[in-house]
Motif scaffolding. Structure first.
Motif, PDB file in Angstrom:
ATOM      1  N   ILE A   1       4.650   1.120 -12.158  1.00 35.10           N
ATOM      2  CA  ILE A   1       5.908   1.055 -11.387  1.00 35.10           C
ATOM      3  C   ILE A   1       5.559   1.454  -9.795  1.00 35.10           C
ATOM      4  O   ILE A   1       4.782   2.190  -9.632  1.00 35.10           O
ATOM      5  CB  ILE A   1       6.870   1.970 -11.931  1.00 35.10           C
ATOM      6  N   PRO A   2       6.365   0.359  -9.145  1.00 31.94           N
ATOM      7  CA  PRO A   2       5.510   0.485  -7.659  1.00 31.94           C
ATOM      8  C   PRO A   2       6.125   1.868  -6.908  1.00 31.94           C
ATOM      9  O   PRO A   2       7.125   2.406  -7.275  1.00 31.94           O
ATOM     10  CB  PRO A   2       6.194  -0.548  -6.975  1.00 31.94           C
ATOM     11  N   ARG A   3       5.011   2.600  -6.194  1.00 25.52           N
ATOM     12  CA  ARG A   3       5.449   3.590  -5.609  1.00 25.52           C
ATOM     13  C   ARG A   3       5.599   3.231  -3.969  1.00 25.52           C
ATOM     14  O   ARG A   3       5.249   2.101  -3.618  1.00 25.52           O
ATOM     15  CB  ARG A   3       4.309   4.778  -5.324  1.00 25.52           C
ATOM     16  N   TYR A   4       6.324   3.779  -3.116  1.00 24.43           N
ATOM     17  CA  TYR A   4       6.651   3.600  -1.716  1.00 24.43           C
ATOM     18  C   TYR A   4       6.189   4.667  -0.984  1.00 24.43           C
ATOM     19  O   TYR A   4       6.088   5.849  -1.109  1.00 24.43           O
ATOM     20  CB  TYR A   4       8.193   3.310  -1.574  1.00 24.43           C
ATOM     21  N   ALA A   5       5.164   4.314   0.390  1.00 25.06           N
ATOM     22  CA  ALA A   5       4.606   5.103   1.045  1.00 25.06           C
ATOM     23  C   ALA A   5       5.788   5.870   2.071  1.00 25.06           C
ATOM     24  O   ALA A   5       6.610   5.538   2.528  1.00 25.06           O
ATOM     25  CB  ALA A   5       3.808   4.421   2.055  1.00 25.06           C
ATOM     26  N   ARG A   6       5.666   7.139   1.911  1.00 26.96           N
ATOM     27  CA  ARG A   6       6.448   8.082   2.635  1.00 26.96           C
ATOM     28  C   ARG A   6       6.301   8.054   4.188  1.00 26.96           C
ATOM     29  O   ARG A   6       7.152   8.328   4.839  1.00 26.96           O
ATOM     30  CB  ARG A   6       6.586   9.545   2.218  1.00 26.96           C
ATOM     31  N   GLU A   7       4.984   7.720   4.462  1.00 24.63           N
ATOM     32  CA  GLU A   7       4.272   7.870   5.671  1.00 24.63           C
ATOM     33  C   GLU A   7       3.101   6.998   5.639  1.00 24.63           C
ATOM     34  O   GLU A   7       2.805   6.372   4.616  1.00 24.63           O
ATOM     35  CB  GLU A   7       3.804   9.060   6.033  1.00 24.63           C
ATOM     36  N   ASP A   8       2.680   6.458   6.927  1.00 26.22           N
ATOM     37  CA  ASP A   8       1.373   5.739   6.939  1.00 26.22           C
ATOM     38  C   ASP A   8       0.365   6.192   6.325  1.00 26.22           C
ATOM     39  O   ASP A   8       0.200   7.923   6.382  1.00 26.22           O
ATOM     40  CB  ASP A   8       1.160   5.454   8.338  1.00 26.22           C
ATOM     41  N   ALA A   9      -0.197   5.602   5.347  1.00 31.73           N
ATOM     42  CA  ALA A   9      -1.527   5.987   4.672  1.00 31.73           C
ATOM     43  C   ALA A   9      -2.473   5.201   4.355  1.00 31.73           C
ATOM     44  O   ALA A   9      -2.313   4.069   4.021  1.00 31.73           O
ATOM     45  CB  ALA A   9      -0.912   7.142   3.435  1.00 31.73           C
ATOM     46  N   GLU A  10      -3.828   5.746   4.470  1.00 27.48           N
ATOM     47  CA  GLU A  10      -4.957   4.791   3.983  1.00 27.48           C
ATOM     48  C   GLU A  10      -5.177   4.905   2.386  1.00 27.48           C
ATOM     49  O   GLU A  10      -5.188   5.988   2.080  1.00 27.48           O
ATOM     50  CB  GLU A  10      -5.984   5.324   4.905  1.00 27.48           C
ATOM     51  N   VAL A  11      -5.421   3.695   1.967  1.00 29.75           N
ATOM     52  CA  VAL A  11      -5.852   3.719   0.608  1.00 29.75           C
ATOM     53  C   VAL A  11      -6.999   2.751   0.496  1.00 29.75           C
ATOM     54  O   VAL A  11      -7.092   1.536   0.726  1.00 29.75           O
ATOM     55  CB  VAL A  11      -4.700   3.113  -0.256  1.00 29.75           C
TER      56      VAL A  11
ATOM     57  N   SER B   1     -12.198  -5.874  -2.873  1.00 23.95           N
ATOM     58  CA  SER B   1     -11.734  -4.704  -2.292  1.00 23.95           C
ATOM     59  C   SER B   1     -10.876  -3.873  -3.155  1.00 23.95           C
ATOM     60  O   SER B   1     -10.687  -4.294  -4.084  1.00 23.95           O
ATOM     61  CB  SER B   1     -10.514  -5.517  -1.118  1.00 23.95           C
ATOM     62  N   PRO B   2     -10.775  -2.623  -2.741  1.00 23.86           N
ATOM     63  CA  PRO B   2     -10.057  -1.854  -3.586  1.00 23.86           C
ATOM     64  C   PRO B   2      -8.374  -1.916  -3.487  1.00 23.86           C
ATOM     65  O   PRO B   2      -7.989  -1.322  -4.243  1.00 23.86           O
ATOM     66  CB  PRO B   2     -10.335  -0.288  -3.069  1.00 23.86           C
ATOM     67  N   LEU B   3      -7.974  -2.835  -2.650  1.00 27.36           N
ATOM     68  CA  LEU B   3      -6.583  -3.090  -2.312  1.00 27.36           C
ATOM     69  C   LEU B   3      -6.393  -4.473  -2.589  1.00 27.36           C
ATOM     70  O   LEU B   3      -7.448  -5.495  -1.737  1.00 27.36           O
ATOM     71  CB  LEU B   3      -6.053  -2.506  -1.089  1.00 27.36           C
TER      72      LEU B   3
ATOM     73  N   GLU C   1      -9.586   5.053  -6.529  1.00 26.01           N
ATOM     74  CA  GLU C   1      -8.691   4.996  -5.626  1.00 26.01           C
ATOM     75  C   GLU C   1      -7.118   4.948  -6.420  1.00 26.01           C
ATOM     76  O   GLU C   1      -6.387   5.473  -5.767  1.00 26.01           O
ATOM     77  CB  GLU C   1      -8.772   3.743  -4.753  1.00 26.01           C
ATOM     78  N   ALA C   2      -7.178   4.513  -7.537  1.00 32.80           N
ATOM     79  CA  ALA C   2      -5.782   4.318  -8.186  1.00 32.80           C
ATOM     80  C   ALA C   2      -5.723   5.595  -8.843  1.00 32.80           C
ATOM     81  O   ALA C   2      -4.319   6.102  -8.402  1.00 32.80           O
ATOM     82  CB  ALA C   2      -5.939   3.358  -9.638  1.00 32.80           C
ATOM     83  N   ARG C   3      -6.560   6.329  -9.249  1.00 28.91           N
ATOM     84  CA  ARG C   3      -5.887   7.781  -9.668  1.00 28.91           C
ATOM     85  C   ARG C   3      -5.663   8.675  -8.325  1.00 28.91           C
ATOM     86  O   ARG C   3      -4.510   9.381  -8.547  1.00 28.91           O
ATOM     87  CB  ARG C   3      -7.266   8.440 -10.386  1.00 28.91           C
TER      88      ARG C   3
END
Length: 408
Positions: A288-298, A33-35, A54-56
């Motif tokens: 370093i972890p990022r946080y989703a500002r809104e629902d988003a698909e990765v 899986s990509p995640l 997907e990471a980029r």
């Protein structure tokens, strides 16, 4: 975090197999899986992007932000607090402004100009290396790779020779990682940085702080003293990358004699070699972890607003979708685009990447020239088995690197 999907693998960050060989553990997850979902006692679950494309995309996506929750901050005296929030913790216009002002001082051209000042530092450390031998071997991490970055930073910001022994102690504490020594070093670093900024305002020189004092945007904007002190702190904090890259690189090259011979035969390969070593055994496993500002698909997986997301660099840098034969170390590998993610990507691409590359190139070139008989004092397998790796799920770091110097 949303409930797990049967298609999304879970990785226990405390698992012995993950700590021993994160590249294989993350690689298995990547091919499913990509995640993936990272689990660690004491922390909530976190998403990890496992594939390169997907990471980029995630690292460049403004829907994912760095914020205060992305960082662990040590307890420090109140007078240090104004200098603790570095550019790494900023996003948007605030980050863009600072990045624009400081970037010219960290350009590839400026790093190349600085190389002749790195070379004598490297040579001096190598001069002393035989004196540190005990029982026929010497710890290359302790006596070469670890002290090098702070010596370079002192040169970069104009720390006087008389103050450098104290800065070496600060560098050792920061390089050793989180702990009491780390926190205790911070007030001294801040005081030293304030003095360095004041000194360069009074007497400009040919160094980073002087460049930044002279730097001015088209609209007249300049860095304030507090911003420059924070930048010095950021340099000390983030500038330890060469310590662990050099140590990892030496361990890997000595375990791959064909690659080492090719590099010895053609020193012109060194820039490619450093780039490949950063891809193959760079010191950072997770961003370093990022946080989703809104629902988003990765990668087709829904990440809910407020959920943390990191990139599994160890996986993305060996993604066969991005790199041919990615599990093979190849120092002749062309510098390709898109490149590896060892220095991250997007707005927070490592500001000091050019300097880190230059420092590592100078260090490896001189080490291999000065000690043609350099060899591991233990087997490559023993490096893992004998606890010479820090048990850090976010980093690929040695705690010691015993080598023999041979005849020289």
């Amino acid at each position: 975090m949303t409930g797990p999907s049967s298609d999304v693998p879970e990785i226990d960050l405390t698992g012995a197999d993950v700590l021993r060989d994160p590249f294989t553990a993350y690689g298995r997850a990547r091919e499913r899986s990509p995640l993936a979902r990272l689990l660690s006692p004491g922390f909530g679950p976190m998403w990890a992007v496992t594939r390169h494309e997907e990471a980029r995309a995630m690292l460049s996506d403004p829907r994912f932000e760095l914020n205060a929750a992305s960082f662990m901050r040590p307890a420090v005296p109140d007078d240090c607090l104004p200098y603790m929030r570095t550019m790494a913790e900023m996003d948007g216009p605030e980050h863009t402004r600072l990045r624009g002002l400081v970037s010219p001082a960290f350009s590839a051209r400026r790093a190349a100009e600085f190389r002749p000042r790195v070379e004598p530092i490297v040579e001096s450390l190598l001069d002393d290396l035989p004196d540190h031998a005990e029982g026929g071997s010497v710890d290359l991490l302790r006596h070469f790779a670890r002290p090098l970055p702070i010596e370079v930073i002192c040169e970069l910001v104009g720390i006087p020779d008389s103050d450098r022994p104290r800065w070496r102690e600060y560098g050792a504490a920061v390089a050793a990682g989180w702990g009491q020594g780390f926190a205790e070093a911070i007030p001294g670093i801040m005081e030293g940085a304030k003095a360095a900024v004041a000194r360069r305002r009074a007497e400009p020189g040919d160094d980073l702080l002087s460049d930044l004092i002279r730097a001015q945007a088209e609209d007249g904007d300049r860095l304030g003293d507090a911003e420059m002190v924070t930048l010095v702190w950021h340099l000390v904090l983030a500038g330890q990358t060469p310590t662990h890259l050099i140590a990892n690189a030496v361990a890997v090259l000595l375990a791959h004699p064909g690659q080492l011979d090719a590099l010895r035969d053609d020193g012109g390969l060194m820039p490619r070699a450093v780039d490949e070593l950063m891809r193959w055994c760079g010191p950072q496993l997770l961003t370093i972890p990022r946080y989703a500002r809104e629902d988003a698909e990765v990668g087709g997986v829904l990440v809910r607003k407020g959920e943390p997301v990191t990139v599994a660099i160890a996986s993305a840098n060996r993604d066969p979708r991005a790199f041919a034969d990615p599990e093979r170390l190849d120092i002749t590998r062309p510098l390709a685009s898109p490149g590896h993610l060892g220095f991250a990507h997007g707005p927070h691409f490592c500001l000091g990447a050019s300097l880190a590359r230059a420092q590592t190139e100078v260090a490896l070139t001189a080490l291999l020239r000065r000690f043609p008989g350099l060899a591991l004092a233990v087997s490559p397998e023993d490096i893992s088995l004998e606890g010479m790796r820090a048990p850090d799920p976010g980093g690929w770091r040695l705690t010691s690197l015993p080598v023999t110097l041979g005849t020289f």
